[in-house]
Design an enzyme around this catalytic site. Structure first.
Site, short mmCIF file in Angstrom:
data_model
loop_
_atom_site.label_atom_id
_atom_site.label_comp_id
_atom_site.label_asym_id
_atom_site.label_seq_id
_atom_site.Cartn_x
_atom_site.Cartn_y
_atom_site.Cartn_z
N CYS A 72 37.21 37.64 49.80
CA CYS A 72 36.09 37.52 48.85
C CYS A 72 35.26 38.77 48.97
CB CYS A 72 35.25 36.28 49.17
SG CYS A 72 33.81 36.11 48.09
N HIS A 168 45.33 38.43 41.33
CA HIS A 168 44.52 38.55 40.12
C HIS A 168 45.41 38.82 38.92
CE1 HIS A 168 40.57 38.66 42.09
NE2 HIS A 168 41.23 39.24 43.08
N CYS A 226 32.91 38.38 40.76
CA CYS A 226 34.09 38.35 41.62
C CYS A 226 34.38 39.78 42.06
CB CYS A 226 35.30 37.75 40.90
SG CYS A 226 36.79 37.69 41.92
N GLY A 229 38.00 40.71 42.08
CA GLY A 229 38.39 40.77 40.67
C GLY A 229 37.95 42.07 40.03
#
Length: 289
Positions: A72, A168, A226, A229
């Site tokens: 994360c 992703h 994110c 991301g």
């Protein structure tokens, strides 16, 4: 159980300091309960800050549904802030372990507190089997999946697949509307082409150095930001010829600066880290006596 709520660009998690207290029992169930925005504290998930034999601390991240998350980006910036601000280690540079990887983070302070963190997110993973995805490039099974067609939810559109320690699927669109994010995102997340599910980024290119991103996160739904991301979006932008290697990405909760460095092939992410409040969770799931 003492907890601290923190966020990075609106991507909020509940943090538990396992240097100061035991690792909670039944972590997936705790993650589901404490993350609930109506009956719990409310967050995008739960992150444990634990001692590490390889680094200054270890991050263990769990999604809203209790599933384990390998990485994360916004969360690891907040872990670094907590480690510094709460005196676990006072250093301008920290090493944080997550899912077996050790990442280096540079801290930027203001009035003695960490406000911004730059993270070396490492090299992007582009080999399809390692992401993992069963989608394949027309150029061969080892080549990156770049603007390859994916058919879901009654439509077909090009996708680019990248792993930044977690999978992703990047979709460039004219406008990242609710129809894309809330309608198509959940379907792509669980599509059979992604054996470990996937995060899904819907991206509008504003210029070669500026993008707008919304993300449907695996196990959590749409989040305000994110970090991994955003890194995947930068890589996808370069691979598809849409962007430069250094970009600013606008997310619902704030901006992130991302660079895919050509000299070392590493992706660098810079963004904020904020502490919101601390409290006591009275319903810790304790081991049976």
């Amino acid at each position: 159980m003492r907890f601290t709520k923190m966020h990075g660009a609106g991507n909020d998690y509940i943090y538990v300091d396992c240097f100061a207290q035991p690792v909670p029992h039944d972590i997936p169930e705790l993650a589901r309960r404490i993350s609930d925005r109506r009956f719990g504290v409310g967050a995008d998930g739960l992150i444990l800050i634990c001692p590490s034999e390889r680094a200054d601390a270890e991050m263990r991240m769990y999604n809203v549904d209790g599933s384990y998350g390998e990485m994360c980006g916004n969360g690891i910036r907040c872990v670094a802030k907590y480690v510094y601000d709460h005196g676990i280690k006072r250093s301008q540079t920290l090493n944080i372990e997550s899912a077996g990887r050790v990442l280096a983070l540079d801290l930027r302070q203001e009035n003695g507190l960490v406000r911004e963190v730059r993270v070396d997110m490492g090299e992007p993973i582009l080999i399809p089997a390692q992401i993992p995805t069963t989608l394949r490039s027309a150029s061969g099974p080892e080549q990156p999946v770049v603007d390859e067609p994916l058919a879901v939810a009654g439509r077909e559109f090009p996708v680019t697949c990248v792993s930044m320690g977690n999978p992703h699927c990047v979709v460039f669109v004219d406008d990242p509307t609710d129809a894309w994010v809330l309608g198509v995102g959940p379907v792509v997340e669980v599509d059979a082409h992604f054996p470990k599910r996937t995060n899904v980024e819907f991206v509008q290119v504003l210029s070669r150095t500026e993008l707008q991103q919304r993300t449907w996160e695996r196990g959590s739904g749409e989040t305000y930001a994110c970090g991994t991301g955003a890194c995947a979006v930068c890589v996808a932008g370069v691979l598809t010829g849409r962007t430069e290697r250094r970009v600013t990405i606008h997310l619902r909760g704030g901006d992130l600066s991302i660079e895919w460095n050509e000299s070392d092939n590493h992706v660098y992410m810079t963004g904020p880290a904020e502490e919101v409040f601390s409290g006591d969770w009275p319903d810790q799931l304790a081991p049976a006596q």
